[in-house]
Design a protein around this motif. Structure first.
Motif, PDB file in Angstrom:
ATOM      1  N   LEU A  41     -33.893 -10.557  90.861  1.00 28.53           N
ATOM      2  CA  LEU A  41     -33.063 -11.159  91.903  1.00 28.53           C
ATOM      3  C   LEU A  41     -32.494 -12.503  91.460  1.00 28.53           C
ATOM      4  O   LEU A  41     -31.333 -12.807  91.728  1.00 28.53           O
ATOM      5  CB  LEU A  41     -33.872 -11.328  93.194  1.00 28.53           C
ATOM      6  N   ALA A  42     -33.281 -13.310  90.774  1.00 26.34           N
ATOM      7  CA  ALA A  42     -32.829 -14.642  90.358  1.00 26.34           C
ATOM      8  C   ALA A  42     -31.557 -14.574  89.512  1.00 26.34           C
ATOM      9  O   ALA A  42     -30.678 -15.435  89.641  1.00 26.34           O
ATOM     10  CB  ALA A  42     -33.933 -15.356  89.594  1.00 26.34           C
ATOM     11  N   LEU A  43     -31.431 -13.546  88.687  1.00 30.40           N
ATOM     12  CA  LEU A  43     -30.239 -13.429  87.832  1.00 30.40           C
ATOM     13  C   LEU A  43     -28.983 -13.100  88.625  1.00 30.40           C
ATOM     14  O   LEU A  43     -27.877 -13.433  88.195  1.00 30.40           O
ATOM     15  CB  LEU A  43     -30.454 -12.378  86.739  1.00 30.40           C
ATOM     16  N   THR A  44     -29.118 -12.460  89.783  1.00 33.83           N
ATOM     17  CA  THR A  44     -27.931 -12.116  90.557  1.00 33.83           C
ATOM     18  C   THR A  44     -27.168 -13.361  90.989  1.00 33.83           C
ATOM     19  O   THR A  44     -25.947 -13.323  91.120  1.00 33.83           O
ATOM     20  CB  THR A  44     -28.272 -11.271  91.808  1.00 33.83           C
ATOM     21  N   PHE A  45     -27.879 -14.466  91.169  1.00 28.64           N
ATOM     22  CA  PHE A  45     -27.212 -15.701  91.600  1.00 28.64           C
ATOM     23  C   PHE A  45     -26.430 -16.358  90.461  1.00 28.64           C
ATOM     24  O   PHE A  45     -25.622 -17.246  90.701  1.00 28.64           O
ATOM     25  CB  PHE A  45     -28.237 -16.663  92.212  1.00 28.64           C
ATOM     26  N   MET A  46     -26.639 -15.906  89.232  1.00 33.54           N
ATOM     27  CA  MET A  46     -25.897 -16.432  88.089  1.00 33.54           C
ATOM     28  C   MET A  46     -24.597 -15.673  87.840  1.00 33.54           C
ATOM     29  O   MET A  46     -23.742 -16.140  87.086  1.00 33.54           O
ATOM     30  CB  MET A  46     -26.779 -16.383  86.837  1.00 33.54           C
ATOM     31  N   VAL A  47     -24.443 -14.519  88.462  1.00 28.50           N
ATOM     32  CA  VAL A  47     -23.303 -13.649  88.171  1.00 28.50           C
ATOM     33  C   VAL A  47     -21.973 -14.251  88.630  1.00 28.50           C
ATOM     34  O   VAL A  47     -21.061 -14.439  87.820  1.00 28.50           O
ATOM     35  CB  VAL A  47     -23.507 -12.247  88.792  1.00 28.50           C
ATOM     36  N   LEU A  48     -21.845 -14.540  89.907  1.00 32.69           N
ATOM     37  CA  LEU A  48     -20.560 -15.037  90.415  1.00 32.69           C
ATOM     38  C   LEU A  48     -20.135 -16.360  89.778  1.00 32.69           C
ATOM     39  O   LEU A  48     -18.965 -16.502  89.425  1.00 32.69           O
ATOM     40  CB  LEU A  48     -20.585 -15.139  91.941  1.00 32.69           C
ATOM     41  N   PRO A  49     -21.054 -17.332  89.573  1.00 36.09           N
ATOM     42  CA  PRO A  49     -20.608 -18.575  88.926  1.00 36.09           C
ATOM     43  C   PRO A  49     -20.125 -18.364  87.486  1.00 36.09           C
ATOM     44  O   PRO A  49     -19.307 -19.126  86.991  1.00 36.09           O
ATOM     45  CB  PRO A  49     -21.834 -19.476  88.940  1.00 36.09           C
ATOM     46  N   THR A  50     -20.626 -17.319  86.849  1.00 34.00           N
ATOM     47  CA  THR A  50     -20.205 -17.032  85.474  1.00 34.00           C
ATOM     48  C   THR A  50     -18.905 -16.247  85.469  1.00 34.00           C
ATOM     49  O   THR A  50     -17.957 -16.592  84.760  1.00 34.00           O
ATOM     50  CB  THR A  50     -21.297 -16.224  84.736  1.00 34.00           C
ATOM     51  N   ILE A  51     -18.840 -15.211  86.269  1.00 39.45           N
ATOM     52  CA  ILE A  51     -17.710 -14.281  86.246  1.00 39.45           C
ATOM     53  C   ILE A  51     -16.472 -14.826  86.952  1.00 39.45           C
ATOM     54  O   ILE A  51     -15.352 -14.636  86.491  1.00 39.45           O
ATOM     55  CB  ILE A  51     -18.122 -12.923  86.854  1.00 39.45           C
ATOM     56  N   LEU A  52     -16.650 -15.519  88.057  1.00 38.48           N
ATOM     57  CA  LEU A  52     -15.489 -16.016  88.791  1.00 38.48           C
ATOM     58  C   LEU A  52     -14.872 -17.262  88.171  1.00 38.48           C
ATOM     59  O   LEU A  52     -13.744 -17.619  88.501  1.00 38.48           O
ATOM     60  CB  LEU A  52     -15.851 -16.290  90.260  1.00 38.48           C
ATOM     61  N   HIS A  53     -15.600 -17.906  87.268  1.00 39.22           N
ATOM     62  CA  HIS A  53     -15.079 -19.069  86.548  1.00 39.22           C
ATOM     63  C   HIS A  53     -14.305 -18.539  85.344  1.00 39.22           C
ATOM     64  O   HIS A  53     -14.892 -18.086  84.355  1.00 39.22           O
ATOM     65  CB  HIS A  53     -16.236 -19.978  86.122  1.00 39.22           C
ATOM     66  N   LYS A  54     -12.995 -18.554  85.462  1.00 37.84           N
ATOM     67  CA  LYS A  54     -12.127 -17.895  84.474  1.00 37.84           C
ATOM     68  C   LYS A  54     -12.395 -18.342  83.043  1.00 37.84           C
ATOM     69  O   LYS A  54     -12.474 -17.514  82.131  1.00 37.84           O
ATOM     70  CB  LYS A  54     -10.654 -18.113  84.837  1.00 37.84           C
ATOM     71  N   GLN A  55     -12.543 -19.619  82.824  1.00 45.65           N
ATOM     72  CA  GLN A  55     -12.755 -20.127  81.460  1.00 45.65           C
ATOM     73  C   GLN A  55     -14.052 -19.559  80.871  1.00 45.65           C
ATOM     74  O   GLN A  55     -14.082 -19.138  79.722  1.00 45.65           O
ATOM     75  CB  GLN A  55     -12.798 -21.652  81.475  1.00 45.65           C
TER      76      GLN A  55
END
Length: 165
Positions: A41-55
Motif C-alpha cells: 500500500l505504501a508504494l501506491t502513494f508514490m505513483v501519482l507524484p511520479t507519473i503526473l509530474h511530467k519531467q
C-alpha cells in the motif's frame, strides 16, 4: 480536498478518480508481473507524484536494467519536491483507491497490499481510449510498477526517494 463543484476544470480532468484508478491499477499490474506479489500500500502513494509530474515521468528509464539507485543519482531533480507532491496528491490517491475498490479494478490483500483485479484487456482498452499525456501516464505507470517490483524492499525504495513509511 476540494468538493467537485469547487475543482477547476484542469484539476477535475487530471485528478479524476477514474483516471487515477487506471493509473494505479496499471502500476499494480506491472508490480505483480515483476514481483508475483501484490503491491504494498505504501508504494501506491508514490505513483501519482511520479507519473503526473511530467519531467519525472519522461525521464524514467525505458528498461528494467537501469537500477533505481543509479537512476535517482543521475536524476536527482526527481526527488526535489517529491515529498510535497506526495502529500498534495495523497487525497487523490485515496480517492482513486476507493474508486478502484468500489468498481473492482483493485482489491486489498490480507496484509493491506494492493492487487490489480481488472483483466489486462480492460486496462489495455482504457489505455487505448486515452490520448497524449494521459496515455503516456498509464503506460509509464505500468513500467513504474515493474520497476518498483524489481527494486529492493519497500522501505529501501521509499528511502531512495527521500520519504519514510
Amino acid at each position: 480536498m476540494k468538493p467537485w463543484a469547487e475543482r477547476t476544470r484542469e484539476e477535475a480532468h487530471l485528478l479524476n478518480p477514474a483516471f487515477c484508478c487506471v493509473t494505479l491499477a496499471s502500476t499494480c499490474a506491472g508490480y505483480m508481473e515483476s514481483n508475483v506479489q501484490a503491491m504494498p500500500l505504501a508504494l501506491t502513494f508514490m505513483v501519482l507524484p511520479t507519473i503526473l509530474h511530467k519531467q519525472t515521468r519522461e525521464s524514467l528509464p525505458r528498461t528494467l536494467r537501469t537500477s533505481m539507485p543509479s537512476w535517482l543519482q543521475d536524476n536527482a531533480e526527481a526527488r526535489i519536491g517529491f515529498h510535497k507532491r506526495l502529500m498534495a496528491l495523497k487525497p487523490y490517491t485515496c480517492e482513486a483507491l476507493y474508486y478502484g475498490l468500489v468498481f473492482k479494478w483493485i482489491a486489498t490483500g490480507d496484509s493491506g497490499e494492493i492487487q490489480c483485479v481488472a483483466p489486462a484487456a480492460l486496462i489495455n482498452r482504457a489505455v487505448e481510449s486515452l490520448g497524449g499525456d494521459a496515455r503516456d501516464c498509464v503506460s509509464r505507470a505500468r513500467f513504474l510498477g515493474k520497476w518498483f517490483g524489481a527494486a529492493a524492499s519497500t522501505e529501501t525504495t521509499m528511502a531512495l526517494w527521500g520519504i519514510r513509511p
